[in-house]
Design an enzyme around this catalytic site. Structure first.
Site, PDB file in Angstrom:
ATOM      1  N   THR A 207      81.579  34.596  71.495  1.00 15.92           N
ATOM      2  CA  THR A 207      81.378  35.272  70.212  1.00 15.92           C
ATOM      3  C   THR A 207      81.150  36.761  70.394  1.00 15.92           C
ATOM      4  O   THR A 207      80.654  37.211  71.428  1.00 15.92           O
ATOM      5  CB  THR A 207      80.177  34.683  69.446  1.00 15.92           C
ATOM      6  OG1 THR A 207      79.003  34.824  70.252  1.00 15.92           O
ATOM      7  CG2 THR A 207      80.407  33.217  69.116  1.00 15.92           C
ATOM      8  N   ASN A 209      78.913  39.616  68.888  1.00 13.73           N
ATOM      9  CA  ASN A 209      77.693  39.811  68.110  1.00 13.73           C
ATOM     10  C   ASN A 209      77.769  41.139  67.370  1.00 13.73           C
ATOM     11  O   ASN A 209      78.055  42.177  67.969  1.00 13.73           O
ATOM     12  CB  ASN A 209      76.473  39.814  69.039  1.00 13.73           C
ATOM     13  CG  ASN A 209      76.240  38.467  69.663  1.00 13.73           C
ATOM     14  OD1 ASN A 209      75.628  37.597  69.071  1.00 13.73           O
ATOM     15  ND2 ASN A 209      76.762  38.279  70.880  1.00 13.73           N
ATOM     16  N   GLU A 256      77.406  36.531  64.343  1.00 11.26           N
ATOM     17  CA  GLU A 256      78.327  36.505  65.475  1.00 11.26           C
ATOM     18  C   GLU A 256      79.593  35.746  65.108  1.00 11.26           C
ATOM     19  O   GLU A 256      79.551  34.750  64.387  1.00 11.26           O
ATOM     20  CB  GLU A 256      77.664  35.891  66.710  1.00 11.26           C
ATOM     21  CG  GLU A 256      76.958  34.584  66.478  1.00 11.26           C
ATOM     22  CD  GLU A 256      76.134  34.144  67.672  1.00 11.26           C
ATOM     23  OE1 GLU A 256      76.212  34.784  68.734  1.00 11.26           O
ATOM     24  OE2 GLU A 256      75.421  33.137  67.542  1.00 11.26           O
TER      25      GLU A 256
END
Length: 308
Positions: A207, A209, A256
């Site tokens: 992911t 962020n 995220e």
């Protein structure tokens, strides 16, 4: 679109057809005003003008309020450009400015500085010190100072007037479908990609962020399908908003996004998201395996319903 950071910067505008307000979200009600503003300007060979304020008056007059906004100033400018506005005046809102009466505002700013031809206002518009200015007062002032005055009716959705407040409440409830319909575009969210703890990589869902503007409204915690724009390229993504209680005991709130079919480092870059739909609420799972199963289902649902 010409953008002025104060009334002092304004250059002569041809037969200004002007409206004023926060226009937070630039929703379908605002868009209707802009369309009519441009139509009137074209009919009289004039130019369309919006005066907005920064920061929001409530942040100055009620400094402890926790009001979040549908648009950052940059987002608002981008949407206004799409609807053909010719001039945007961003007036700094201070405590001193809040003491300007409605009559002073009309005489000193709209008439003397801008030389307005036509003032177009919404159905419930109030302005000036203590919001004392209203349509009835403007009718008197328009005759005194020689400008045209037009009041528009509310734009309604399912017989209910659309408002920025209603859209904020919908987003707080995770109702992306209503928000997008009332906005007439996909709700945006931008942020700089910052380093996280990289737990997503170990689960097969790396992911990015995001560090989001603290004044921007972030929808209800949960998982959403989003379009992700990186260097003007669009990707489908899974956005997670919340505390990630299954994988960490931290109470740090995170935003995220897992960008599908994407594999490069973008730390330090600012990316833009557009909300497509709500997939599920945030949930604490009994195990990491259960979480991974749910994330795979999220991915499948996003691709099925939102992939173009």
């Amino acid at each position: 679109m010409n953008v002025y950071q104060s009334l002092e910067e304004i250059k002569p505008i041809k037969r200004p057809v002007l409206t004023l307000g926060m226009f937070d979200g630039v929703h379908i009600g605002h868009q209707s005003i802009l369309k009519q503003l441009n139509t009137i300007a074209n009919e009289i060979d004039g130019e369309s003008v919006l005066i907005t304020f920064n920061p929001h008056p409530r942040m100055v007059l009620q400094p402890n309020c926790d009001l979040k906004f549908l648009n950052t100033l940059e987002e608002k400018e981008n949407v206004l450009r799409q609807f053909g506005l010719e001039h945007l005046i961003i007036q700094a809102f201070t405590k001193d400015f809040s003491q300007v009466t409605s009559v002073e505002f009309v005489k000193n700013l709209l008439v003397d500085k801008i030389n307005i031809d036509t003032l177009v206002i919404g159905y419930d518009h109030h302005f000036g010190k203590n919001r004392e200015g209203n349509f009835e007062q403007l009718q008197v002032l328009s005759k005194e100072y020689g400008f045209n005055l037009i009041q528009l009716q509310a734009v309604e959705e399912n017989d209910v007037a659309v408002s920025s407040t209603k859209i904020r409440n919908a987003l707080i409830e995770g109702n992306i479908a209503y928000a997008n319909k009332a906005l007439n575009y996909h709700y945006p969210l931008s942020g700089e990609v910052v380093h996280g703890d990289k737990i997503g990589r170990t689960l097969g869902f790396p992911t990015a962020n995001l560090q989001v503007d603290p004044n921007k409204l972030i929808p209800k915690d949960g998982v959403y399908a989003v379009d992700v724009f990186v260097d003007n390229q669009k990707y489908l993504g899974l956005l997670s908003i919340g505390f990630r209680e299954t994988v960490t005991n931290s109470r740090e709130h995170r935003v995220e996004v897992n960008i599908l079919d994407f594999d490069r480092e973008i730390y330090g870059e600012t990316i833009r998201l557009e909300f497509l739909g709500h997939l599920r609420d945030e949930k604490k799972f009994d195990s990491l395996d259960d979480l991974i199963t749910a994330m795979n289902q999220d991915k499948e649902n996003a691709i099925k319903h939102y992939s173009k």
